[in-house]
Design an enzyme around this catalytic site. Sequence first.
Site, PDB file in Angstrom:
ATOM      1  N   ASP A  10       0.870  -1.170   0.000  1.00  0.00           N
ATOM      2  CA  ASP A  10       0.000   0.000   0.000  1.00  0.00           C
ATOM      3  C   ASP A  10       0.914   1.229   0.000  1.00  0.00           C
ATOM      4  O   ASP A  10       2.119   1.117   0.271  1.00  0.00           O
ATOM      5  CB  ASP A  10      -0.884  -0.036   1.245  1.00  0.00           C
ATOM      6  CG  ASP A  10      -1.744   1.196   1.377  1.00  0.00           C
ATOM      7  OD1 ASP A  10      -2.454   1.537   0.411  1.00  0.00           O
ATOM      8  OD2 ASP A  10      -1.694   1.833   2.441  1.00  0.00           O
ATOM      9  N   ASP A  27      -0.185   5.130   0.992  1.00  0.00           N
ATOM     10  CA  ASP A  27      -0.450   6.078   2.079  1.00  0.00           C
ATOM     11  C   ASP A  27      -0.479   5.363   3.421  1.00  0.00           C
ATOM     12  O   ASP A  27      -1.267   4.439   3.620  1.00  0.00           O
ATOM     13  CB  ASP A  27      -1.788   6.790   1.858  1.00  0.00           C
ATOM     14  CG  ASP A  27      -1.813   7.569   0.559  1.00  0.00           C
ATOM     15  OD1 ASP A  27      -1.559   8.782   0.599  1.00  0.00           O
ATOM     16  OD2 ASP A  27      -2.077   6.956  -0.497  1.00  0.00           O
ATOM     17  N   ASP A  58      -1.622  -0.985   6.001  1.00  0.00           N
ATOM     18  CA  ASP A  58      -1.739  -0.333   7.305  1.00  0.00           C
ATOM     19  C   ASP A  58      -3.160  -0.256   7.841  1.00  0.00           C
ATOM     20  O   ASP A  58      -3.355   0.231   8.957  1.00  0.00           O
ATOM     21  CB  ASP A  58      -1.170   1.089   7.237  1.00  0.00           C
ATOM     22  CG  ASP A  58      -2.009   2.026   6.383  1.00  0.00           C
ATOM     23  OD1 ASP A  58      -2.376   3.118   6.866  1.00  0.00           O
ATOM     24  OD2 ASP A  58      -2.301   1.677   5.225  1.00  0.00           O
TER      25      ASP A  58
END
Length: 221
Positions: free
Chosen positions: A7, A9, A170
């Site tokens: 991922d 961000d 995250d």
Amino acid sequence: MPTVIFDLDGTLADTSGDLIAAANACFGALGFGAPLKPKADAATAFQGGRAMLRKGFERVNGRADEALIEAQFPLFLRQYEAAIDVHTQLYPGVREAMDRLRSAGVRLGVCTNKPERLAEILLTRLGVRGLFGALVGADTLPVRKPDPAPYRAAVNGAGGQMGRSVLVGDTVTDRETARAAGVPCVLVTFGPAGQGVADLKPEGLLDHYDDLEAVLAPLLG
């Protein structure tokens, strides 16, 4: 080939400051000031532009008008692109970890819910776009994470195989994406949720990119 898909961000880079600044620019233009706070609202920033606009409107109006959110979203994207790397930084050890994995023959890719064009610009500005063999964004396909199709496209684009791949992310979106794709998931603990991501029961937790290979080793076989 073993393949690791990241991922963007909140996983590779802390983008929250620039994302929140772009959202606040929308509110400022409407005369609402800056209702979002860079640190306190970082978790919302990593959920995307609409999530930030929704939270901001709830604070200034007491409710979120979805039509107003959609009207402001294009402005948010323009504001963000104009100042996409003012505050954004790679997390410590990212570049070195990617170099080590590539040297070991691991294929790398990015699968993000950021629009592909913006992800391309940001990774290029950060000087790491060339480290990833594939980039799949929110609008690359008709669907986005947690649908598993973008993840599969990232693995294929990187030249890897699903059966020897891992998703590093995250948030719950990444956890659900990995589950839908039938692959292991590693969640980072240096985001706003901290060790709280352990509650999502990922196959691995990453405290620092210096530890990446040790976390990935039992998952890649």
